[in-house]
Enzyme design. Structure first.
Site, short mmCIF file in Angstrom:
data_model
loop_
_atom_site.label_atom_id
_atom_site.label_comp_id
_atom_site.label_asym_id
_atom_site.label_seq_id
_atom_site.Cartn_x
_atom_site.Cartn_y
_atom_site.Cartn_z
N HIS A 1 0.93 -1.04 0.02
CA HIS A 1 -0.08 -0.04 0.17
C HIS A 1 0.83 1.22 -0.14
CE1 HIS A 1 -3.71 2.37 1.24
NE2 HIS A 1 -2.77 3.02 1.76
N GLU A 2 1.84 1.37 1.16
CA GLU A 2 2.43 2.61 0.86
C GLU A 2 3.84 2.68 -0.16
OE1 GLU A 2 1.90 4.71 2.91
OE2 GLU A 2 0.72 3.77 4.48
#
Length: 592
Positions: A383-384
């Site tokens: 995600h990051e």
């Protein structure tokens, strides 16, 4: 762990910004000198084409240096919020930003007071022609920009306006401490970083104890946190009134050129499909076989005897495989990120909780994690990384003025990456239990990112309307609003108790003001885009990469539409709901 005891390869490399702290302070002095030069343009920005071009060049140099310095100070501060030196550095950066923003508050009013035809004529010059959209966007603010003196007054209150948020962050990350709980003869300290992990323990009595002790702490300080929230919301409402907006929400969405209907459409679609969330709650109750389902049960995976642990090095390899549909170049850049200090992996005492992606136009991306070897943590990594890859592609393909992307688009690339990981792991699942776990992960993510974040958005809007009307928002009133929203969302199969009613106090995103709704719209957009990447054409994948590269060269709704998703109506939102309903059906069949 203490930070000094963590392997250096698991820490981000802030020396890529400044080799030593002294370089930060040297840059701060240079930034102040640049600001003085910019002040010298007061009243003369558009006096001639040469003046205009020189101002643009100097303003870019100033902004890039200031942005880089602020990022460095923020990263160092978050490494260990107990270290006074870096808290002071972060304050220096903030104070410098506020002071120089005040000193340069004349710029926008002066540009807006200038005949816009004159500026358009200047922008025919080949050296600056690419900035036409940039100045067009500034011109949108003409009716909401005050005279120079008034803008200076607003800017001078910048630090005061940021105090509620800053106070909350320091209080919740550094000063607030949670009790310890006993597990198998060992005392375990509850933290924001390990709370969710502890809530997945198989011992239900232990989960209940952790849950109650955790929220007792937030409830204990809820009066203080209600005050900081009131202060933050009040600051936004005051500015909105001064700038002639009909509401603070309108002001917030105006920044991304978004109509308020998008917000209202989201709330309506979620309410129309709330049965999905309630059915998921019912399924959890049936699976766990309990008569008294509680909020200490909601993090339990709906798969028995499945607890895969994944070390960070293995997570890296899984992520690199999952993103292969995005092409060889994308994978190579991501691989470089793992190897050159983008990531700060491990939790340590004093470290800011949660996860985020940071960086500036002149730095590499930086990713803060609190990795604890769970499958959920692997999804956090990708995600990051999605955020950081979005930033990387934007900065590599756009001029500085377009080298970021709007908040409305910010959560789409990150969530698209998560869905690519889900697809990869489902295809490579080694057991029925793992498949069920991953199906549950998707439904749970939909619950958390669409339903839960929309509930946050509704809470935020309800509270803001009270602040807007001049009404008080004491903690008990906030508890009541939050309880009612939970009762509506979860339905009759769970007890909404006094503990969860205080959950609002632990949500830092409320201090980002009308941000959280974009998690939901972003997830819905990502559902559509991930399907195009996995099952579409080469043109679909190329359009997605173009989306990553677009930055702020166009307004966000247009950028997203070119990637293949139209969020101006309810159709895309409803299609995402249909996907969730089907996934919930598959999950029920897999586990019951």
């Amino acid at each position: 762990m203490e930070r000094k005891d963590i392997d250096q390869r698991l820490k981000w490399d802030t020396t890529s910004i400044y080799a030593k702290d002294e370089d930060f302070y040297e840059d701060i002095e240079n930034i102040k000198k640049l600001a003085d030069k910019l002040v010298g343009f007061k009243g003369k920005i558009t006096a001639s084409l040469d003046n205009f071009k020189e101002f643009i060049k100097l303003d870019e140099e100033f902004s890039r240096k200031l942005e880089k310095a602020c990022v460095y100070a923020s990263l160092k501060s978050d490494e260990d919020t107990r270290v006074t030196k870096y808290q002071e550095m972060d304050q220096v950066a903030t104070n410098t930003y506020v002071a120089l923003t005040e000193a340069l508050s004349f710029v926008r009013p002066e540009l807006l007071a200038t005949d816009q035809e004159k500026i358009k004529e200047y922008l025919k010059d080949p050296e600056i022609a690419h900035l036409s959209h940039y100045f067009e966007d500034i011109a949108r603010y003409k009716d909401h920009t005050l005279d120079e003196k008034s803008e200076q007054i607003i800017a001078s209150f910048g630090k005061t306006a940021q105090n509620p948020s800053a106070t909350y962050m320091i209080f919740s990350n550094a000063d607030m401490s949670f009790p310890s709980v006993e597990k198998d003869g060992e005392e375990i300290e509850i933290t924001d970083a390990n709370f969710v992990n502890l809530q997945q323990d198989k011992d239900r009595d232990f989960r209940r104890k952790v849950y109650e002790e955790y929220y007792k702490t937030y409830r204990q300080f809820s009066n203080t946190l209600a005050s900081t929230l009131d202060g933050d919301f009040s600051a936004h409402n005051t500015e909105a009134k001064l700038r002639g907006f009909s509401s603070a929400r309108e002001m917030s969405l105006f920044a991304n050129n978004l109509p308020e209907e998008i917000y209202d459409n989201l709330l309506e679609v979620v309410h129309d499909n709330v049965d999905i969330h309630r059915d998921y709650t019912t399924l959890r109750k049936e699976f766990l076989g309990v008569d008294d389902l509680g909020f200490h049960d909601i993090y339990m995976p709906l798969v028995k005897d499945y607890d895969r642990k994944i070390e960070f090095d293995e997570a890296k390899e899984i992520v690199l495989e999952a993103i292969k549909p995005l092409g060889e170049e994308y994978v190579e850049v991501a691989k470089k990120g793992f190897e050159t200090g983008w990531f700060d992996v491990c939790p340590n005492k004093g470290k800011r909780g949660g996860a985020y992606s940071s960086g500036s136009y002149d730095t590499q991306p930086f990713i803060l994690l609190n990795y604890t070897n769970t499958i959920d943590d692997v999804f956090t990594v990708i995600h990051e990384l999605g955020h950081s890859m979005h930033s990387y592609y934007t900065r590599s393909n756009q001029e500085y003025q377009y080298g970021s992307y709007s908040i409305f688009l910010a959560e789409i690339a990150s969530t698209t990456n998560e869905l690519l990981l889900l697809d990869y792991m489902l295809k490579n699942s080694k057991s029925e239990e793992e498949t069920a776990y991953l199906l549950n992960y998707f439904v749970n993510q939909f619950k958390s990112t669409v339903f839960r974040q929309t509930m946050f958005a509704e809470f935020e809007h309800k509270v803001n309307k009270l602040v807007e009307a001049g009404e008080p928002i004491p903690a008990e009133r906030l508890h009541g609003i939050y309880k009612e929203l939970n009762e509506d969302l979860f339905g009759k199969d769970i007890e909404v108790d006094e503990f969860i009613s205080a959950e609002w106090a632990r949500i830092p995103h409320f201090y980002m003001f009308y941000y959280v709704f974009q998690y939901a719209t972003g997830f819905m957009s990502a559902v559509a885009l991930s399907q195009k990447i996995l099952h579409g054409t080469d043109e679909d994948r190329a359009a997605y990469l173009d989306y990553l590269k677009a930055g702020e060269s166009e307004y966000p709704l247009e950028v997203l539409k070119k990637a293949g998703v139209d969020m101006t109506g309810k159709d895309a939102m409803q299609k995402a709901m249909d996907v969730a309903r089907d996934a919930l059906k598959d999950l029920r069949e897999a586990i019951l």
